[in-house]
Enzyme design. Structure first.
Site, PDB file in Angstrom:
ATOM      1  CD  GLU A 195      -3.066  -1.046   2.180  1.00  0.00           C
ATOM      2  OE1 GLU A 195      -2.836  -0.345   3.190  1.00  0.00           O
ATOM      3  OE2 GLU A 195      -4.106  -1.717   2.059  1.00  0.00           O
ATOM      4  CD  GLU A 265      -4.469  -6.081   2.658  1.00  0.00           C
ATOM      5  OE1 GLU A 265      -5.273  -5.371   3.314  1.00  0.00           O
ATOM      6  OE2 GLU A 265      -3.232  -5.911   2.691  1.00  0.00           O
TER       7      GLU A 265
END
Length: 599
Positions: A195, A265
């Protein structure tokens, strides 16, 4: 001198010698090429492994050697999905934090093996992501042995530093790949800090380094950014679209067009769930994971989905609950199941799974209205009985894109109106629809009122008798029995009913502990169940744990049931060949013994 030395290379398939040759060293180096035939491919259903040993020989004596296990397989991510050994495979997995209560990551080989086994055999997934760091070699060895695919990535979360930080990132890539590239279970290297923002110079360098060290595997870089700069082989994307509404997953083309695509995710922090939350909350978490699986199965361009996450874990106070725990797992931090875990289990084809996620206790639901029962199962057929009376057969939807879709039961009456009230099938279906309306709504259309008058006249019901139909056929029932069948044979039965008795139970993951390079450990689980072996979700009794002999306790000795269960780990202490665990809970003492062996 190096010129006088040589290396010997052996390739073995179990005890069968497949290849052996000797190579002279020149300037301290040798190039060895093995030629082997009739090789078995490593696959998730047949994880065949080979052993290779390289020995350094000097004066006819081995002065050093290195042995590893590995396998042969081909893993490809394409725009049309993922292929293992040229066979299409939809990836379905979970992220795993290598974290345990009270000790963090400091758990030995057996605990790492157990986590891999839980993922493969209890949760039924085919891939795990090591979020967000390389993990124990024991975990990876076990993934090789049991056929569990791995997406391994470098350490880090969001933050990008300056020059020294970036040099460390490159060192992390090198260390990860050089240590773990022999594992056939690893199908993807994560070479971007999870991320993090785009950073062209750094991530060009990490990808180039990865390819120089291992050009047989693709790379990925996990981000939560649409249309991020794409430098890897697979666009790995954290998709948190689903918040309970109709939108479940982004269309890959809206995130990044025409690239191999993997959801790394989903869910997680979007719906934190504790094992002691109310039932509708726990079931909703399960439904959210299911909806993502279903949406991914409908889109062949999505290679798969890796849910967040396997288990709850300790964290910092800016991300967890007030107790600094992230309740994002489908298991809790002690690896105890939440309903969402059973959704994953039901997608496997191994042991029979029949989990009724709904308690059928009317007080669990708003307005005391039980609208549906949710069943996670891999059975071909589930027969349902209420108070001994057959309600109906329930089979997987043949139109489902999943092999084992959830069963959602909304008809709790079945054929009882036809059998007991002697109604025609058409009239019985109308009355069932009417009773559901009465149960779930306050306002009824005129046609239903007129229809009920017709039923009263046709079957000679007085007002009181007609009203009695509602109470007779919509009450929750004293006992529900669910019988699951596979290939025409009953394989599992679940009985739900009013609690009339309870009992405590104690289990150990392993009853033989083996002390090797480190201490060994096992998990102890204590449960409180009713007369039908159902977990009592609202049992929270305190318990005292005592250990004696060759084991000690990890964590506090005063604990409590949480949602009907508690768990803890014990470890060897080299004080004897037998270890005893005693748990005092309620008015009972539960005892378990384990044997300790020294390797």
């Amino acid at each position: 001198s190096a010129e006088e030395a040589e290396i010997v290379v052996e390739l073995r398939d179990g005890s069968d010698l497949k290849f052996q040759n000797r190579y002279s060293l020149k300037n301290g180096k040798a190039f060895a090429e093995c030629l082997a035939t009739d090789l078995r491919l490593w696959d998730i259903s047949d994880p065949h492994l080979y052993d290779i040993k390289v020995a350094l020989i000097k004066n006819r004596e081995a002065i050093d050697e290195k042995a590893i296990r590995f396998g042969f397989r081909k893993a490809e991510f394409t725009k049309d999905g993922f292929f293992l050994n040229r066979q299409f495979l939809k990836l379905r997995g979970l992220n795993r934090h290598q974290s345990y209560p009270y000790v963090g990551y400091a758990m030995p080989k057996s605990a790492q093996i157990k986590d891999a086994d839980i993922l493969k055999y209890d949760l039924g997934v085919n891939i795990v992501r090591t979020s967000h760091y390389p993990v124990s070699r024991h975990f990876l060895d076990r993934c090789d042995e049991i056929g569990l695919l791995v997406f391994e990535e470098i350490p880090g979360w969001q933050h990008l530093g300056e020059d020294q930080f970036r040099a460390n990132v490159l060192n992390d890539v090198r260390s990860m790949i050089e240590r773990d590239r022999h594992h056939p279970s690893i199908i993807l290297w994560g070479v971007r800090i999870n991320e993090s923002d785009d950073c062209e110079s750094l991530y060009k360098a990490t990808n180039a380094l990865a390819k120089s060290l291992d050009d047989t595997r693709p790379t990925g870089g996990v981000r939560c950014i649409k249309n991020s700069q794409f430098l890897e082989d697979v666009y790995t994307y954290n998709d948190f679209t689903h918040a309970g509404g109709k939108m479940v997953l982004e269309k890959p083309r809206r995130v990044k067009k025409n690239v191999p695509y993997l959801v790394t995710e989903h869910n997680g922090h979007m719906f934190p769930t504790k094992r002691f939350d109310d039932e509708p909350h726990r079931v909703e978490q399960a439904l959210r994971h299911y909806r993502v699986m279903e949406a991914a199965a409908k889109d062949p361009s999505i290679s798969g989905t890796i849910g967040w996450c396997m288990n709850d874990y300790n964290t910092h106070n800016e991300f967890g609950s007030g107790d600094k725990i992230c309740y994002h797992g489908v298991l809790d931090m002690f690896r105890l199941f939440k309903p969402a875990g059973h959704v994953y289990s039901s997608q496997g084809d191994g042991k029979p799974v029949l989990e009724v996620l709904t308690s059928l206790n009317s007080g669990e639901y708003p307005g005391s209205l039980l609208k549906e029962a949710v069943i996670a199962t891999n059975c071909d057929l589930v027969k349902v009985y209420k108070d001994g009376r057959f309600i109906g057969d329930h089979r997987p939807d043949p139109k489902s894109v999943l092999s084992h879709p959830l069963l959602i039961i909304t008809d709790f009456i079945g054929n009882l109106l036809e059998e007991e009230e002697k109604m025609s099938h058409r009239d019985a279906e109308f009355v069932k629809r009417l009773l559901r309306k009465i149960k779930n709504e306050d306002v009824f259309p005129l046609n239903l009122k007129v229809g009920m008058l017709y039923i009263m006249r046709k079957y000679h019901y007085a007002l009181q008798a007609a009203t009695g139909l509602y109470f007779k056929y919509t009450k929750s029932g004293n006992e529900w029995r669910f019988v699951g069948y596979k290939d025409g044979q009953p394989v599992k039965t679940v009985i739900k009913g009013k609690q009339t008795d309870s009992a405590y139970q104690i289990f150990a993951d392993a009853e033989i502990l083996r002390v090797g390079a480190t201490f060994d450990t096992t998990r102890i689980v204590v449960r409180k169940v009713d007369q039908n072996q159902n977990l009592l979700d609202y049992a929270f009794e305190g318990a005292m744990v005592q250990t004696a002999g060759g084991i000690g306790l990890i964590g506090p000795n005063l604990v409590s049931l949480v949602g009907g269960e508690l768990a803890f780990w014990v470890k060897t202490n080299q004080k004897g060949p037998i270890g005893t665990i005693k748990v005092t809970v309620g008015n009972q003492e539960l005892t378990k013994q384990v044997k300790i062996e020294v390797e």
